[in-house]
Write an enzyme that holds these catalytic residues in place. Sequence first.
Site, short mmCIF file in Angstrom:
data_model
loop_
_atom_site.label_atom_id
_atom_site.label_comp_id
_atom_site.label_asym_id
_atom_site.label_seq_id
_atom_site.Cartn_x
_atom_site.Cartn_y
_atom_site.Cartn_z
N PRO A 177 45.56 40.95 41.97
CA PRO A 177 46.01 40.75 40.59
C PRO A 177 45.85 42.03 39.76
O PRO A 177 45.01 42.88 40.06
CB PRO A 177 45.08 39.64 40.08
CG PRO A 177 44.69 38.89 41.31
CD PRO A 177 44.61 39.91 42.40
N ARG A 178 46.69 42.14 38.75
CA ARG A 178 46.76 43.40 37.98
C ARG A 178 45.44 43.83 37.36
O ARG A 178 45.14 45.02 37.28
CB ARG A 178 47.81 43.25 36.89
CG ARG A 178 49.18 43.16 37.50
CD ARG A 178 50.23 42.79 36.50
NE ARG A 178 51.49 42.66 37.22
CZ ARG A 178 52.63 42.29 36.65
NH1 ARG A 178 52.69 42.03 35.36
NH2 ARG A 178 53.72 42.19 37.38
#
Lengths: 249, 515
Positions: free
Chosen positions: B280-281
Amino acid sequence: MPETGRKGVNAMTTELKILRRESAQSEAYRQSFIFETEDENAAVSTALTALNARDDLKDKDGKPAKPIRWECSCLQKKCGACAMVINGSPRLACDSKLKELGSVVTVEPLRKFPVVADLIVDRKVMFDSLREMSVWLKSELTPDENTQDIAYEASGCLQCGCCLDVCPNFYAGGKFVGMAGGVPVSRLIEQLPKDEKSEILKEYRKRVYEGCGKSLACRKICPAGLDIEKLLVNSNAASVWKSLFWRKK
Amino acid sequence: MEKTIIIGAGLSGLTAAITLARGGRHCLLVSLQASERAQSVLAEGGINAALDVMGEGDSPQYHFEDTMKGGVYLADENAVRRLTKGAPEVVRWLAGLGVPFNMAEGHLVQRNFGGQKKKRTAYAKSSTGKMIMSALIDEARKYEASGLIERFPHHEFIEAVIEDGVCKGAVVRDCYTDKSAVMRGKVIMCCGGMAGLFPNMTTGTTQNSGYAAAKLFEQGVIFGNTEMLQYHPTTIGIPDKRCLVTEAARGEGGRLYIERNGEKWYFMEEKYPELKNLMPRDVVSREMYFVRRREDCGDTVYLDMTGLSAEIWQKRLPDLRAEIIHYLAIDPAEKPVPVHEGIHYFMGGIYTDINHRTNISGLYAAGECTCQYHGANRLGGNSMLGAVFGGKTAAEDILARGENGNSGETEFSGECHADEPSEAVRKELGEILYSGLGIVRSEAGIDSAIARLDALEKREGIYPRTRLGRSMLMSAKARKESRGAHYREDHPDKDESLRAPTLSWCEDGEVRVRI
Ligand SMILES: Cc1cc2nc3c(=O)[nH]c(=O)nc-3n(C[C@H](O)[C@H](O)[C@H](O)COP(=O)(O)OP(=O)(O)OC[C@H]3O[C@@H](n4cnc5c(N)ncnc54)[C@H](O)[C@@H]3O)c2cc1C
Ligand code: SF4
Ligand code: SF4
Ligand code: FES
């Protein structure tokens, strides 16, 4: 935040000669501004943004000036908002790097639409044309791999209006709608099933095909780089095929 | 006849308008500029739905689990369940409108995106947002012609009309004539993310000034999770903004590295062997932040896309390559590209229930201006989904409630203006917020940002946007834990007692926050 943009070695000074007008009713006049930058990616949009951010904006002669009215949104050449005439050609301000434009740059509003103020024009006529031509689907489509390429190209139109600015045959209010109309229509021509194409082809012939001189001045100028020729050839083929077919009947 | 007022004509606003029109109801579609200029056209990588076309046994349940986990369990569980269940229908609907999604062998194909274990992201090369917008614009036009959708395409939302705690409409200004009008009816806010609170620092558009959200905050609308900003790992600096390098670049095989002792170190692959560069970012951005600070590492992280095949560049990422060449004079097919984290998305925003109703009756919100789907971190591809699904859900709720009242005609007369400070003050506010709300945060940093904000308000006056900014800082201060995009170096661990949204609102002119 890291610095924005790449810094070049040399500072660059640009004079922007802007064609201004306070409102649709008032007189137009030219006003020059000086903008300096070291960012080699700086574009006309960068200059306009920086000038308007100055607390007391002054023109080249030191005279106080009002903020320059213009429209922008994405600042990365994907939304068409900032189209204007730069050094005589319609372009996107955010896609017009200063280093490629020379030390004196003329900036004017697009020429085929009514001016709202300074560099803002009302491009309503483009949207009206699409509505008049009924550019929409009447029923749901079944996705078809073979139509995706043309549909992708035709869906890329920014509705910026640059093509209309250079088109020798387009004027606002005329029957011919230019490529800002022709490109979105070509998506439907490609995607609609054969037996549902006739109405849109009729519109296409009347409002695009018959008015277009096919010089392709629009293709050279299109800031989205759309392959207008490919779309035209595709739509024309469908339209000519249809008219031959009708004659035979 | 009652008309619904929709503020914003991006993905969520258009979908709301189309849904209302299909149900036979009228709406006034208000936006600062035409739909073609909305931030939604910038979306590149794709839209998520468990279509299960890639032979991986994907399902809405997996999509639900990934979304909740990606958002570190701060999203509204019921809303996410509905979203992920409805996603396949959304994508099929869009395909039926002619969105040229990439296909193979007669069906849509999907790509990998961050934080997801299955290929779940449907895409149209690297211009998915533009393609979806063009199809929705055509669809909306059908109802413009029949009069059900009335467009106001150069009009600014000024404030909501709230009488006795009920929203009765909105005041808008015609930016071309400066004249204003009161529009009467229920209101759906589809005004996008709050990019304008951080001028020049985001991947968003200048149109999304954040004013509309800020004004509503001042008017008593409850917000959620305003401290949750998404820093996208791969952006590049261009004049006046950050330019996104889509996550699809990593989905298609791009790799992040930094130079360590003179050698390429693929730090994400070493540390996260399962999802590697597609964590995830929030995780990727934080790792980049930390490796750059290591003694043995260089100070630039590179995205290496040189391993991508010619076919991928041509068929799946053509626009991306041209863009990087344009701005950096680097051909990413031949040379690694220097990238940096940049503010990209606002998980926080207007707090709504699962039907997209706000705390004020008659006022709805959908799209990036809301907060229920993404929790502490949004997964790529889920926001376009949330925008389309949210616009649809809000409109369906209005349809279900039936018509009451009469909107009358819209008449423009007097003048009014947004309650905004000068550009210089907006910029200063952005710098203050950024100083307290970076990738790595601390109480001391947040306190010093709050002190600077106090001084700014004392000097320049209080504005809707300074209040909303204060809510972000106070929310970040209140959340004494690390969760998703909110990382506190003084509280580096998750605290399960704080597994609830951060609510904030404005009461008697004071900003209040509660978890
Ligand atoms: C570069 C980039 C790439 C992205 N890529 C992806 C992706 O691949 N997948 C994905 O799922 N998401 C992606 N996103 C996120 C996604 O695009 C957005 O979250 C989504 O499109 C937001 O849609 P929206 O309808 O909420 O608002 P927007 O499209 O932002 O539209 C906002 C509307 O509100 C109007 N408005 C704003 N203020 C006012 C006002 N005061 N008065 C009147 N009107 C106003 C604007 O004019 C506009 O019409 C990306 C975002 C960016 C910036
Ligand atoms: S080909 Fe020539 S006439 Fe036809 S739209 Fe383009 S510029 Fe106009
Ligand atoms: S065809 Fe090209 S020049 Fe014409 S409106 Fe579309 S994007 Fe602009
Ligand atoms: S601002 Fe969007 S194209 Fe220039």
